[in-house]
Design a protein around this motif. Structure first.
Motif, PDB file in Angstrom:
ATOM      1  N   TYR A  85       0.844  -1.134  -0.088  1.00  0.00           N
ATOM      2  CA  TYR A  85      -0.072   0.029  -0.159  1.00  0.00           C
ATOM      3  C   TYR A  85       0.864   1.272  -0.108  1.00  0.00           C
ATOM      4  O   TYR A  85       1.899   1.223   0.798  1.00  0.00           O
ATOM      5  CB  TYR A  85      -1.001  -0.033   1.256  1.00  0.00           C
ATOM      6  CG  TYR A  85      -1.901   1.133   1.436  1.00  0.00           C
ATOM      7  CD1 TYR A  85      -2.694   1.588   0.368  1.00  0.00           C
ATOM      8  CD2 TYR A  85      -1.755   1.963   2.727  1.00  0.00           C
ATOM      9  CE1 TYR A  85      -3.458   2.618   0.606  1.00  0.00           C
ATOM     10  CE2 TYR A  85      -2.844   2.962   2.674  1.00  0.00           C
ATOM     11  CZ  TYR A  85      -3.477   3.135   1.797  1.00  0.00           C
ATOM     12  OH  TYR A  85      -4.390   4.375   1.866  1.00  0.00           O
ATOM     13  N   LYS A  92       0.978  -2.572   5.269  1.00  0.00           N
ATOM     14  CA  LYS A  92      -0.235  -2.811   4.628  1.00  0.00           C
ATOM     15  C   LYS A  92       0.060  -3.208   3.234  1.00  0.00           C
ATOM     16  O   LYS A  92       0.869  -2.768   2.429  1.00  0.00           O
ATOM     17  CB  LYS A  92      -1.063  -1.496   4.766  1.00  0.00           C
ATOM     18  CG  LYS A  92      -1.581  -1.220   6.168  1.00  0.00           C
ATOM     19  CD  LYS A  92      -2.454  -0.055   6.305  1.00  0.00           C
ATOM     20  CE  LYS A  92      -2.940   0.083   7.840  1.00  0.00           C
ATOM     21  NZ  LYS A  92      -3.944   1.120   7.938  1.00  0.00           N
ATOM     22  N   ILE A  94      -2.308  -4.011  -0.923  1.00  0.00           N
ATOM     23  CA  ILE A  94      -3.651  -4.023  -1.590  1.00  0.00           C
ATOM     24  C   ILE A  94      -4.065  -5.187  -2.382  1.00  0.00           C
ATOM     25  O   ILE A  94      -2.640  -5.776  -2.824  1.00  0.00           O
ATOM     26  CB  ILE A  94      -3.601  -2.601  -2.573  1.00  0.00           C
ATOM     27  CG1 ILE A  94      -2.602  -2.621  -3.271  1.00  0.00           C
ATOM     28  CG2 ILE A  94      -3.708  -1.344  -1.498  1.00  0.00           C
ATOM     29  CD1 ILE A  94      -2.553  -1.231  -4.393  1.00  0.00           C
ATOM     30  N   ASN A 107       2.367   1.113  -7.493  1.00  0.00           N
ATOM     31  CA  ASN A 107       2.092   1.495  -6.250  1.00  0.00           C
ATOM     32  C   ASN A 107       1.276   2.876  -6.141  1.00  0.00           C
ATOM     33  O   ASN A 107       1.574   3.661  -5.474  1.00  0.00           O
ATOM     34  CB  ASN A 107       3.417   1.399  -5.244  1.00  0.00           C
ATOM     35  CG  ASN A 107       3.157   1.304  -3.981  1.00  0.00           C
ATOM     36  OD1 ASN A 107       2.030   1.313  -3.525  1.00  0.00           O
ATOM     37  ND2 ASN A 107       4.493   1.519  -3.245  1.00  0.00           N
ATOM     38  N   ASN A 109      -2.373   2.566  -5.934  1.00  0.00           N
ATOM     39  CA  ASN A 109      -3.796   2.200  -5.673  1.00  0.00           C
ATOM     40  C   ASN A 109      -4.690   2.355  -6.679  1.00  0.00           C
ATOM     41  O   ASN A 109      -5.974   3.074  -6.538  1.00  0.00           O
ATOM     42  CB  ASN A 109      -4.163   3.135  -4.338  1.00  0.00           C
ATOM     43  CG  ASN A 109      -3.198   2.686  -3.169  1.00  0.00           C
ATOM     44  OD1 ASN A 109      -2.699   1.716  -2.970  1.00  0.00           O
ATOM     45  ND2 ASN A 109      -3.035   3.783  -2.470  1.00  0.00           N
ATOM     46  N   TRP A 121      -7.567  -2.639  -8.978  1.00  0.00           N
ATOM     47  CA  TRP A 121      -7.278  -2.658  -7.702  1.00  0.00           C
ATOM     48  C   TRP A 121      -8.136  -2.316  -6.745  1.00  0.00           C
ATOM     49  O   TRP A 121      -9.075  -1.266  -7.056  1.00  0.00           O
ATOM     50  CB  TRP A 121      -6.001  -1.667  -7.567  1.00  0.00           C
ATOM     51  CG  TRP A 121      -4.811  -1.903  -7.780  1.00  0.00           C
ATOM     52  CD1 TRP A 121      -4.163  -1.473  -8.911  1.00  0.00           C
ATOM     53  CD2 TRP A 121      -3.742  -3.152  -7.709  1.00  0.00           C
ATOM     54  NE1 TRP A 121      -2.745  -2.067  -9.241  1.00  0.00           N
ATOM     55  CE2 TRP A 121      -2.665  -3.035  -8.596  1.00  0.00           C
ATOM     56  CE3 TRP A 121      -3.897  -4.084  -6.480  1.00  0.00           C
ATOM     57  CZ2 TRP A 121      -1.582  -3.813  -8.245  1.00  0.00           C
ATOM     58  CZ3 TRP A 121      -2.613  -5.027  -6.514  1.00  0.00           C
ATOM     59  CH2 TRP A 121      -1.556  -4.857  -7.532  1.00  0.00           C
ATOM     60  N   SER A 125      -7.018  -1.116   1.900  1.00  0.00           N
ATOM     61  CA  SER A 125      -5.803  -1.528   2.198  1.00  0.00           C
ATOM     62  C   SER A 125      -6.028  -2.758   3.218  1.00  0.00           C
ATOM     63  O   SER A 125      -6.648  -2.667   4.152  1.00  0.00           O
ATOM     64  CB  SER A 125      -4.720  -0.760   2.699  1.00  0.00           C
ATOM     65  OG  SER A 125      -5.347   0.043   3.824  1.00  0.00           O
ATOM     66  N   TYR A 126      -4.839  -3.845   3.664  1.00  0.00           N
ATOM     67  CA  TYR A 126      -5.332  -4.848   4.510  1.00  0.00           C
ATOM     68  C   TYR A 126      -3.698  -5.032   5.430  1.00  0.00           C
ATOM     69  O   TYR A 126      -2.600  -4.774   4.798  1.00  0.00           O
ATOM     70  CB  TYR A 126      -5.494  -6.056   3.830  1.00  0.00           C
ATOM     71  CG  TYR A 126      -6.563  -5.997   2.929  1.00  0.00           C
ATOM     72  CD1 TYR A 126      -8.053  -6.274   3.616  1.00  0.00           C
ATOM     73  CD2 TYR A 126      -6.803  -5.637   1.742  1.00  0.00           C
ATOM     74  CE1 TYR A 126      -9.072  -6.097   2.834  1.00  0.00           C
ATOM     75  CE2 TYR A 126      -7.812  -5.600   0.863  1.00  0.00           C
ATOM     76  CZ  TYR A 126      -9.317  -5.707   1.486  1.00  0.00           C
ATOM     77  OH  TYR A 126     -10.186  -5.645   0.694  1.00  0.00           O
TER      78      TYR A 126
END
Length: 298
Positions: A85, A92, A94, A107, A109, A121, A125-126
């Protein structure tokens, strides 16, 4: 390599006796194909659980993790992609999806487009060290094909006839390649220097219900000598006794009183093998005293 413990997701039926696969972050593993019955039409689904452990080794390599369907011609279809992310690349990541595998990433998003290789995408975010359930569908029945991805679908939808709304969809006109038909493999690929990740519970099917089996519900019917502080339940081929303080023997009986088998509980669990639906009597011989329960497995 295989590691313990296995990965689980709330509400999803998982195999507690299995192990997860660990990608240790030491480099590329190339393509690893898992075969299934060839699909030329309709839909094909795959579901699995991931846990990204670290992003520290990402570097500048064009791709890191890629999960996709493929065929004997190595045409990659329905590719799931993972990337750090932008606002917090160390902690994080994505998730995106594309009709075809793409060796070019952004990079930012947002979709990164190359000729016939658009990655769509997701907007979220995770965090690291979190179990994430992914379900991907490749639709061969729609003109131009459509790929859909669900990220952490709600457990209330597990086993349903109709899937919920997808998290991400790639229905673009680009990437339409006829040879994507005859899908017969699920492919796991990583790039050089890939960070560590855990992968588990892969399922392949032709509908939503086949790849999202819910936890089998178990009705607990306490016996008269149950204190109410502990209980038993079945999950797939495992029997669990909650509330024990020590390992101990357990006996399983049919409802007519015939002994099915004797087992040993370790940390409150034991593998009892394949068990048909029905009413069973569970007799726990713990140091605190013998207790009996009736439990219905559905």
């Amino acid at each position: 390599k295989m590691v313990n413990p296995y990965l689980a997701y709330d509400g999803l039926s998982t195999d507690a006796s299995s192990n997860a696969i660990s990608f240790g972050g030491s480099g590329s593993i190339g393509s690893n194909k898992i075969g299934f019955t060839q699909q030329n039409s309709g839909t094909v689904y795959a579901s699995f659980i991931i846990n990204v452990v670290g992003l520290q080794s990402w570097g500048t390599n064009p791709y890191k993790y890629n999960f996709c369907f493929t065929n004997s011609a190595n045409t990659f279809a329905g590719a799931i992609n993972i990337f750090p992310y932008a606002s917090d690349p160390s902690n994080k990541f994505i998730i995106g999806v594309s009709k075809r595998n793409s060796n070019s990433y952004s990079n930012a998003n947002a979709p990164y487009n190359t000729a016939n290789q658009a990655i769509v995408w997701g907007s979220k975010s995770y965090p690291l060290n979190t179990n994430i359930l992914l379900v991907v569908r490749y639709d061969l029945s729609t003109a131009g094909d459509v790929v859909s991805l669900w990220v952490n679908p709600d457990k209330s939808t597990f086993g349903a006839t109709t899937p919920p709304s997808a998290t991400i969809i790639d229905a673009s006109s680009a990437s339409t390649i006829a040879s994507a038909h005859n899908l017969a493999y699920f492919n796991v690929r990583t790039g050089a220097g890939s960070p560590a990740m855990l992968f588990d519970e892969l399922r392949i099917g032709t509908n939503w219900a086949s790849v999202t089996p819910p936890v089998v519900s178990t009705k607990i019917i306490p016996s008269s000598n149950n204190t109410g502080q502990d209980y038993v339940y079945f999950q797939q081929n495992m029997l669990f006794v909650v509330g024990l303080t020590q390992d101990c023997p357990v006996e399983l009986y049919f409802s007519d009183g015939k002994l099915l088998g004797s087992y040993w509980l370790t940390n409150g669990a034991t593998n009892i093998g394949i068990l048909q639906s029905g009413i069973y009597i569970v007799r726990v011989l713990s140091p605190q005293g013998t207790r009996s329960y009736k439990a219905a497995k559905f």
